[in-house]
Design a protein around this motif. Sequence first.
Motif, PDB file in Angstrom:
ATOM      1  N   ASN A 235      30.648  23.100 -13.710  1.00 35.14           N
ATOM      2  CA  ASN A 235      29.983  22.519 -14.878  1.00 35.14           C
ATOM      3  C   ASN A 235      28.484  22.783 -14.871  1.00 35.14           C
ATOM      4  O   ASN A 235      27.846  22.801 -15.928  1.00 35.14           O
ATOM      5  CB  ASN A 235      30.245  21.014 -14.936  1.00 35.14           C
ATOM      6  N   SER A 236      27.928  23.015 -13.693  1.00 39.87           N
ATOM      7  CA  SER A 236      26.492  23.273 -13.597  1.00 39.87           C
ATOM      8  C   SER A 236      26.129  24.694 -14.017  1.00 39.87           C
ATOM      9  O   SER A 236      24.950  24.993 -14.254  1.00 39.87           O
ATOM     10  CB  SER A 236      26.000  23.020 -12.162  1.00 39.87           C
ATOM     11  N   ILE A 237      27.143  25.581 -14.132  1.00 36.42           N
ATOM     12  CA  ILE A 237      26.851  26.985 -14.456  1.00 36.42           C
ATOM     13  C   ILE A 237      27.698  27.531 -15.602  1.00 36.42           C
ATOM     14  O   ILE A 237      27.499  28.678 -16.005  1.00 36.42           O
ATOM     15  CB  ILE A 237      27.030  27.890 -13.216  1.00 36.42           C
ATOM     16  N   CYS A 238      28.613  26.756 -16.121  1.00 35.71           N
ATOM     17  CA  CYS A 238      29.493  27.221 -17.204  1.00 35.71           C
ATOM     18  C   CYS A 238      29.288  26.395 -18.465  1.00 35.71           C
ATOM     19  O   CYS A 238      28.812  25.254 -18.417  1.00 35.71           O
ATOM     20  CB  CYS A 238      30.965  27.138 -16.777  1.00 35.71           C
ATOM     21  N   ASP A 239      29.701  26.952 -19.583  1.00 29.99           N
ATOM     22  CA  ASP A 239      29.562  26.294 -20.864  1.00 29.99           C
ATOM     23  C   ASP A 239      30.537  25.128 -21.015  1.00 29.99           C
ATOM     24  O   ASP A 239      30.212  24.085 -21.569  1.00 29.99           O
ATOM     25  CB  ASP A 239      29.790  27.319 -21.970  1.00 29.99           C
ATOM     26  N   GLU A 240      31.754  25.316 -20.501  1.00 28.77           N
ATOM     27  CA  GLU A 240      32.806  24.303 -20.615  1.00 28.77           C
ATOM     28  C   GLU A 240      33.766  24.521 -19.452  1.00 28.77           C
ATOM     29  O   GLU A 240      34.025  25.648 -19.061  1.00 28.77           O
ATOM     30  CB  GLU A 240      33.543  24.450 -21.944  1.00 28.77           C
ATOM     31  N   VAL A 241      34.291  23.430 -18.901  1.00 25.16           N
ATOM     32  CA  VAL A 241      35.117  23.525 -17.699  1.00 25.16           C
ATOM     33  C   VAL A 241      36.427  22.775 -17.883  1.00 25.16           C
ATOM     34  O   VAL A 241      36.463  21.680 -18.453  1.00 25.16           O
ATOM     35  CB  VAL A 241      34.368  22.960 -16.462  1.00 25.16           C
ATOM     36  N   PHE A 242      37.499  23.377 -17.383  1.00 22.23           N
ATOM     37  CA  PHE A 242      38.829  22.772 -17.416  1.00 22.23           C
ATOM     38  C   PHE A 242      39.419  22.781 -16.009  1.00 22.23           C
ATOM     39  O   PHE A 242      39.088  23.635 -15.188  1.00 22.23           O
ATOM     40  CB  PHE A 242      39.768  23.563 -18.342  1.00 22.23           C
ATOM     41  N   ILE A 243      40.315  21.838 -15.774  1.00 25.44           N
ATOM     42  CA  ILE A 243      41.119  21.843 -14.554  1.00 25.44           C
ATOM     43  C   ILE A 243      42.530  22.255 -14.939  1.00 25.44           C
ATOM     44  O   ILE A 243      43.167  21.609 -15.776  1.00 25.44           O
ATOM     45  CB  ILE A 243      41.132  20.463 -13.867  1.00 25.44           C
ATOM     46  N   SER A 244      42.999  23.342 -14.374  1.00 27.63           N
ATOM     47  CA  SER A 244      44.366  23.809 -14.624  1.00 27.63           C
ATOM     48  C   SER A 244      45.314  23.001 -13.749  1.00 27.63           C
ATOM     49  O   SER A 244      45.162  22.949 -12.524  1.00 27.63           O
ATOM     50  CB  SER A 244      44.478  25.304 -14.283  1.00 27.63           C
ATOM     51  N   CYS A 245      46.294  22.356 -14.373  1.00 31.10           N
ATOM     52  CA  CYS A 245      47.214  21.511 -13.623  1.00 31.10           C
ATOM     53  C   CYS A 245      48.607  21.567 -14.243  1.00 31.10           C
ATOM     54  O   CYS A 245      48.793  22.084 -15.346  1.00 31.10           O
ATOM     55  CB  CYS A 245      46.710  20.072 -13.586  1.00 31.10           C
ATOM     56  N   ARG A 246      49.575  21.032 -13.527  1.00 29.41           N
ATOM     57  CA  ARG A 246      50.936  20.947 -14.055  1.00 29.41           C
ATOM     58  C   ARG A 246      51.012  19.826 -15.088  1.00 29.41           C
ATOM     59  O   ARG A 246      50.204  18.890 -15.078  1.00 29.41           O
ATOM     60  CB  ARG A 246      51.933  20.659 -12.919  1.00 29.41           C
ATOM     61  N   ALA A 247      51.987  19.903 -15.954  1.00 26.32           N
ATOM     62  CA  ALA A 247      52.136  18.882 -17.000  1.00 26.32           C
ATOM     63  C   ALA A 247      52.322  17.493 -16.393  1.00 26.32           C
ATOM     64  O   ALA A 247      51.825  16.496 -16.941  1.00 26.32           O
ATOM     65  CB  ALA A 247      53.322  19.240 -17.894  1.00 26.32           C
TER      66      ALA A 247
END
Length: 205
Positions: free
Chosen positions: A45-57
């Motif tokens: 988050n400190s270096i990207c525009d937007e951040v996601f966590i990829s996870c299982r449903a």
Amino acid sequence: MISGETTRIKGLVLAGGKSVRMGQDKGMMLWHGVPQRYYMADMLNSICDEVFISCRADQVSEMDHNYSTLTDNPEYVGSGPTAAILSAFEKYPDATWLIVACDLPLLNTATLQYLIENRNANSIATTFESPHDRLPEPLITIWEPASYKILKAKLAEGFKCPRKVLINNPSTILKPPYPAALTNSNTPEDVEKVNTILGSQTTSI
């Protein structure tokens, strides 16, 4: 957040694995006092525009709601990290994605900044050479939009390993400025080694 070129890069933390070899959820290990999946997301988050966590449903309901999640397209279930990368591109097809595995307890911001500063947007990806086997490290990689069709085509041919895509297509491979930062921790034996470096005792919650 850093302005400029970095703000056009989205970040994705891979935290949907079953952690079979580790015997506990690697994304929940407390290497730095907080669950690793959130530690990595905060770093991105400190270096990207937007951040996601990829996870299982089945993990979504247990996630901290302060973090955005991204689950795999059911079409790709069972395809490992490639499924997460393809699903990210399908959500934002024009984005450039910085993909990082959650099982990298020694990864630091300086290493990721180096990757971004040396990004080659004209190749399909910018990555590091692994200090362990000298092969490209697909799970600390900036994947350009052009890589989507290649990854999907290779998966359709039965190739689930994103590393092979990096090897067989025009990608930029860098020497890591801090080789130890690329250390994976996949087994209890790896935990002991990393704890020795960190000088701490790691647990999960």
